[in-house]
Scaffold this motif. Structure first.
Motif, short mmCIF file in Angstrom:
data_model
loop_
_atom_site.label_atom_id
_atom_site.label_comp_id
_atom_site.label_asym_id
_atom_site.label_seq_id
_atom_site.Cartn_x
_atom_site.Cartn_y
_atom_site.Cartn_z
N ARG A 200 0.81 -1.22 0.00
CA ARG A 200 0.00 0.00 0.00
C ARG A 200 0.85 1.27 0.00
NH1 ARG A 200 -5.42 -0.71 1.34
NH2 ARG A 200 -6.00 -2.85 1.85
N ALA A 219 -1.44 -2.26 -4.28
CA ALA A 219 -2.49 -1.33 -3.90
C ALA A 219 -1.93 0.03 -3.50
CB ALA A 219 -3.32 -1.91 -2.75
N GLY A 220 -0.72 0.32 -3.92
CA GLY A 220 -0.07 1.58 -3.60
C GLY A 220 1.43 1.36 -3.50
N LYS A 238 -4.16 -2.64 -8.33
CA LYS A 238 -5.23 -1.68 -8.04
C LYS A 238 -4.73 -0.24 -8.12
CE LYS A 238 -7.79 -4.82 -5.01
NZ LYS A 238 -8.32 -5.03 -3.63
N SER A 239 -3.52 0.00 -7.64
CA SER A 239 -2.92 1.34 -7.71
C SER A 239 -1.43 1.18 -7.47
CB SER A 239 -3.55 2.28 -6.67
OG SER A 239 -3.32 1.82 -5.36
N GLY A 240 -0.70 2.32 -7.52
CA GLY A 240 0.74 2.27 -7.34
C GLY A 240 1.47 2.16 -8.66
N ASN A 241 2.78 1.99 -8.58
CA ASN A 241 3.64 1.94 -9.77
C ASN A 241 4.49 0.67 -9.74
OD1 ASN A 241 3.03 4.66 -10.81
ND2 ASN A 241 4.09 5.36 -8.98
N GLY A 257 -6.18 -0.92 -11.83
CA GLY A 257 -5.66 0.43 -11.68
C GLY A 257 -4.15 0.38 -11.54
N GLY A 258 -3.57 1.55 -11.27
CA GLY A 258 -2.13 1.62 -11.16
C GLY A 258 -1.47 1.76 -12.52
N THR A 259 -0.14 1.80 -12.52
CA THR A 259 0.62 2.03 -13.75
C THR A 259 1.83 1.11 -13.79
OG1 THR A 259 -0.02 4.36 -13.67
CG2 THR A 259 1.73 3.76 -15.18
N GLU A 303 -1.44 1.16 -18.71
CA GLU A 303 -2.51 1.34 -17.74
C GLU A 303 -3.75 0.58 -18.19
OE1 GLU A 303 -3.12 5.55 -17.30
OE2 GLU A 303 -1.60 5.72 -15.72
#
Length: 327
Positions: A200, A219-220, A238-241, A257-259, A303
């Motif tokens: 996260r 997730a981050g 979900k998110s983050g790089n 999500g995320g990149t 993405e």
């Protein structure tokens, strides 16, 4: 909660495994089933996990199989929990331990008297405080809660900047699993599967190659891989790089999500698509990679998106122009 004491006559897999070998997915291991090959007791797999959840110790006499203490200390969502870390007790093993000990582990401690083969999980060795045992703690726990009275062996922690340098050459999986705090884990060599699983916050930077599922369910935070990456990098993100150099198949599979950034073009899986980088993206890459502007410009960005159908103009003999889909 009372301590649990069990003696094994042959090695058993998945002891103190909070997922019960991912019971919520494959139903192969019943948490309420009796642990086989125990002498003089009748513990179930659930009994050992419940003891740890209550802060008690689990003492195991005899050799243990693989996946010891998988996801230990996690209040698992699939089993009705929050998905966050929670306090856990200690596991003592008077014997050898199989592969993948401490995968996804986030709290508690492992005390092992004999061998612990690679790959390890999300654990790192510290100076033991009980005679006759090697002691291991979760990397995530040390990053987010500090080492406390423990001193790391063979590796180093900069407490001021919360930077953990892992250079002992031991292959580990799920490094930084569920980390939800600022800090950086730097691995000077290679890593096993699941690097940065469910992170996260924070940064995990592996200088070498990694196995499958790097950045899986991220997730981050940021996961950086300097070498080659096996299949399913960034799956279910979900998110983050996730920053990589190159990877095998199924990159971004089922990501939400995320990149993902990759220096070399990678084989994608839906719904990941290639998109254009921004100036801010390049600044982030320069910062986490420690490279110049030209080097950062070489990275591709991926993405979640819907692939647009491409068409080309075709001039007909009568002079008219039609648009045809590019296959």
């Amino acid at each position: 909660m009372k301590n649990a004491n069990i003696r094994l006559t042959t090695p058993v897999d998945n002891l103190c495994d909070y997922t019960f070998n991912f019971h919520h997915l494959n139903q192969e291991l019943d948490p309420d089933s009796l642990i086989p090959d125990q002498a003089g007791s009748s513990y179930t797999y659930q009994d050992l996990v419940d003891a740890l959840k209550g802060g008690a110790d689990v003492h195991i006499e005899g050799d243990v199989g693989g996946r010891l203490a998988y996801s230990m200390g996690v209040n698992l969502k699939h089993l009705g929990g929050s998905g966050r870390p929670e306090p856990a007790g200690r596991v003592f093993v008077d014997g050898n331990v199989g592969k993948e000990a401490g995968m996804g582990m986030v709290s508690g401690a492992l005390y092992i008297s004999q061998t612990v083969p690679e790959p390890l999980g999300n654990i790192i060795e510290v100076v033991p405080d009980v005679d006759g045992y090697r002691k291991f703690r979760s990397i995530t726990d040390i990053m987010c809660n500090g080492p406390g009275e423990d001193t790391l062996m063979s590796n180093s922690l900069d407490k001021d900047d919360n930077i953990l340098i892992i250079n002992d050459g031991i292959l580990r999986g799920t490094i930084g699993a569920r980390m939800n705090c600022r800090g950086t884990v730097r691995v000077e060599g290679d890593a096993y599967n699941g690097t940065g699983l469910l992170m996260r916050q924070g940064i995990v930077h592996v200088k070498g190659n990694v196995g499958m599922n790097a950045g899986s369910r991220l997730a981050g935070g940021t996961v950086v891989i300097g070498g080659k990456v096996d299949e399913f990098a960034g799956a279910y993100m979900k998110s983050g790089n996730l920053v990589i150099k190159e990877a095998k198949g199924y990159v971004g599979a089922n990501m939400a999500g995320g990149t993902i950034y990759s220096k070399k073009k990678v084989p994608l899986s839906p719904p990941a698509i290639s998109v254009k980088k921004s100036g801010e993206n390049s600044k982030m890459l320069r910062r986490v990679l420690g490279v110049g502007q030209l080097e950062a410009m070489l990275y591709n960005k991926y993405e979640v998106g819907v692939e647009k159908e491409q068409y080309m103009k075709v001039r007909m003999r009568d002079g008219s122009v039609v648009m045809r889909k590019v296959e």
